[in-house]
Scaffold this motif. Structure first.
Motif, PDB file in Angstrom:
ATOM      1  N   PRO A 117       0.771  -1.178  -0.186  1.00  0.00           N
ATOM      2  CA  PRO A 117       0.207   0.157  -0.043  1.00  0.00           C
ATOM      3  C   PRO A 117       0.888   1.229  -0.067  1.00  0.00           C
ATOM      4  CG  PRO A 117      -0.835  -1.778   1.703  1.00  0.00           C
ATOM      5  CD  PRO A 117       0.741  -2.101   1.117  1.00  0.00           C
ATOM      6  N   ASP A 138      -0.270  -6.284  -2.823  1.00  0.00           N
ATOM      7  CA  ASP A 138      -0.159  -7.006  -1.650  1.00  0.00           C
ATOM      8  C   ASP A 138      -0.522  -6.449  -0.580  1.00  0.00           C
ATOM      9  OD1 ASP A 138       0.316  -8.676   0.424  1.00  0.00           O
ATOM     10  OD2 ASP A 138       2.382  -9.628  -0.469  1.00  0.00           O
ATOM     11  N   ALA A 139      -1.618  -6.747   0.031  1.00  0.00           N
ATOM     12  CA  ALA A 139      -2.103  -6.019   1.290  1.00  0.00           C
ATOM     13  C   ALA A 139      -1.732  -6.518   2.507  1.00  0.00           C
ATOM     14  CB  ALA A 139      -3.684  -6.080   1.263  1.00  0.00           C
ATOM     15  N   ASN A 142      -4.223  -6.715   5.122  1.00  0.00           N
ATOM     16  CA  ASN A 142      -5.022  -5.715   5.482  1.00  0.00           C
ATOM     17  C   ASN A 142      -6.192  -5.308   4.333  1.00  0.00           C
ATOM     18  OD1 ASN A 142      -6.175  -3.152   6.295  1.00  0.00           O
ATOM     19  ND2 ASN A 142      -4.500  -2.122   6.098  1.00  0.00           N
ATOM     20  N   ASN A 144      -8.214  -3.203   4.183  1.00  0.00           N
ATOM     21  CA  ASN A 144      -8.636  -1.575   4.036  1.00  0.00           C
ATOM     22  C   ASN A 144      -7.352  -0.842   3.429  1.00  0.00           C
ATOM     23  OD1 ASN A 144     -11.064  -1.755   5.313  1.00  0.00           O
ATOM     24  ND2 ASN A 144     -10.259  -1.902   7.370  1.00  0.00           N
ATOM     25  N   ALA A 145      -6.316  -1.452   3.101  1.00  0.00           N
ATOM     26  CA  ALA A 145      -5.122  -1.109   2.619  1.00  0.00           C
ATOM     27  C   ALA A 145      -5.470  -0.359   1.265  1.00  0.00           C
ATOM     28  CB  ALA A 145      -4.115  -1.972   2.128  1.00  0.00           C
ATOM     29  N   TRP A 147      -4.067   2.084  -2.110  1.00  0.00           N
ATOM     30  CA  TRP A 147      -3.044   2.356  -3.355  1.00  0.00           C
ATOM     31  C   TRP A 147      -3.432   3.450  -3.804  1.00  0.00           C
ATOM     32  CZ3 TRP A 147      -4.133  -2.507  -1.699  1.00  0.00           C
ATOM     33  CH2 TRP A 147      -3.042  -3.313  -1.582  1.00  0.00           C
ATOM     34  N   MET A 164      -4.704  -8.723  -7.312  1.00  0.00           N
ATOM     35  CA  MET A 164      -4.883  -8.419  -5.951  1.00  0.00           C
ATOM     36  C   MET A 164      -4.448  -9.752  -5.027  1.00  0.00           C
ATOM     37  SD  MET A 164      -6.549  -5.580  -5.621  1.00  0.00           S
ATOM     38  CE  MET A 164      -5.547  -5.077  -7.360  1.00  0.00           C
ATOM     39  N   ALA A 168      -6.078  -7.632  -0.705  1.00  0.00           N
ATOM     40  CA  ALA A 168      -6.236  -6.462  -1.414  1.00  0.00           C
ATOM     41  C   ALA A 168      -7.760  -6.260  -2.101  1.00  0.00           C
ATOM     42  CB  ALA A 168      -4.884  -6.170  -2.235  1.00  0.00           C
ATOM     43  N   GLN A 169      -8.206  -5.093  -2.079  1.00  0.00           N
ATOM     44  CA  GLN A 169      -9.335  -5.084  -2.877  1.00  0.00           C
ATOM     45  C   GLN A 169      -9.238  -3.944  -3.906  1.00  0.00           C
ATOM     46  OE1 GLN A 169     -12.296  -6.690  -1.852  1.00  0.00           O
ATOM     47  NE2 GLN A 169     -11.096  -7.799  -0.265  1.00  0.00           N
ATOM     48  N   ASN A 172      -9.949  -0.340  -3.461  1.00  0.00           N
ATOM     49  CA  ASN A 172      -9.175   0.558  -2.828  1.00  0.00           C
ATOM     50  C   ASN A 172      -8.198   0.964  -3.517  1.00  0.00           C
ATOM     51  OD1 ASN A 172     -11.095   0.393  -0.521  1.00  0.00           O
ATOM     52  ND2 ASN A 172      -9.979  -1.308   0.524  1.00  0.00           N
TER      53      ASN A 172
END
Length: 289
Positions: A117, A138-139, A142, A144-145, A147, A164, A168-169, A172
């Motif tokens: 992030p 790569d989250a 997390n 909620n990370a 970018w 992802m 990772a979403q 986001n």
């Protein structure tokens, strides 16, 4: 790790280094999967689908050869007009909120790489070009990370894959593009904010999971747009919810398979019992004789 260091020129320690990304507030633009200004064109020939609402103002939406829109088309109505205003506000605010840079991206990264992030910047007139490259976000667990990619000029992707990893979403991930975005046969994830004076978007084949919000024209040929982020903003199932639904469906299928196997087992037992009854009948007939 070596690949990452080769591709990203990290800034010196100080207030700008390792900047934490701040997700922009999209306002009324958040509910759109595709948004354009001068025109939005979708060409199927033979397949093309947009899952989510489409907005355009003051231009028109042109649907050729049966492009499927699973959503509402807003053409020069208040929803589209307000969304474009919200897009420009979100774009400018995002630049200010993400003034620092975690790292500086090269104009044309030579190999596939992974990023955590943060805020990643590409400055100058050259823009950013990804050709047959896989970018993994790569989250580290997390969900909620965030970018943010700040690109002063254009974004170009050919055979570009965005993956992802570890929670990772795509909702986001934000690509702030100063001019034009062009994707060809790419699997792209994230929200494109084409907030520059032109800010057009062009795609040919491939898949996009997220949003296309452009301050110019949007031209798509055989698109496969998954507007899960816009759907979530409307109060529907977002990225994580969709994954959970898929998991539930898989569990249901497994339960059905178990039930079918159980039914088959019972049928086999019944057949065995019938065979035993027949054998007993034959034995009885033999004794009677």
């Amino acid at each position: 790790m070596k690949k990452v260091l080769m591709l990203i020129c990290m800034l010196s320690t100080g207030s700008l280094a390792w900047a934490q990304a701040t997700a922009p507030t999209l306002g009324s633009a958040a509910t759109f999967a595709v948004l354009g200004s001068s025109n939005v064109t979708c060409t199927a020939s033979p397949n093309g689908i947009i899952s989510g609402d489409v907005g355009v103002s003051p231009g028109v939406f042109t649907n050729t050869t049966g492009c499927i829109v699973v959503g509402t088309v807003h053409q020069s109505d208040s929803a589209a007009i307000n969304a474009l205003t919200a897009l420009n506000t979100a774009y400018q605010n995002a630049l200010v909120a993400n003034s620092g840079c975690t790292g500086s991206l090269a104009a044309a990264p030579p190999v596939s790489f992974t990023l955590g992030p943060g805020v990643y910047c590409n400055t100058g007139a050259a823009g950013l070009t990804f050709t047959t490259i896989t970018l993994t976000l790569d989250a580290a667990g997390n969900a909620n990370a965030v970018w943010v990619f700040k690109i002063d000029a254009s974004l170009t992707g050919t055979g570009f894959q965005v993956v992802m990893a570890n929670g990772a979403q795509p909702c986001n991930v934000y690509w702030l593009v100063g001019t034009d975005s062009t994707l060809t046969t790419s699997t792209f994830q994230g929200n494109i904010l084409g907030g520059g004076p032109t800010g057009s978007f062009t795609s040919t084949d491939g898949t996009l999971i997220g949003r296309v919000l452009a301050n110019g024209a949007v031209t798509m040929t055989r698109p496969n747009v998954h507007g899960t982020c816009a759907l979530a903003a409307q109060g529907g199932a977002g990225c994580e919810a969709n994954e959970k639904d898929h998991d539930k469906d898989r569990d249901k299928d497994k339960d059905k398979d178990k039930d079918r196997d159980h039914d088959k087992g019972r049928d086999k037992d019944k057949d065995k019992d019938k065979d035993k009854d027949k054998d007993n009948d034959k034995d009885q007939e033999h004794r009677d004789l």
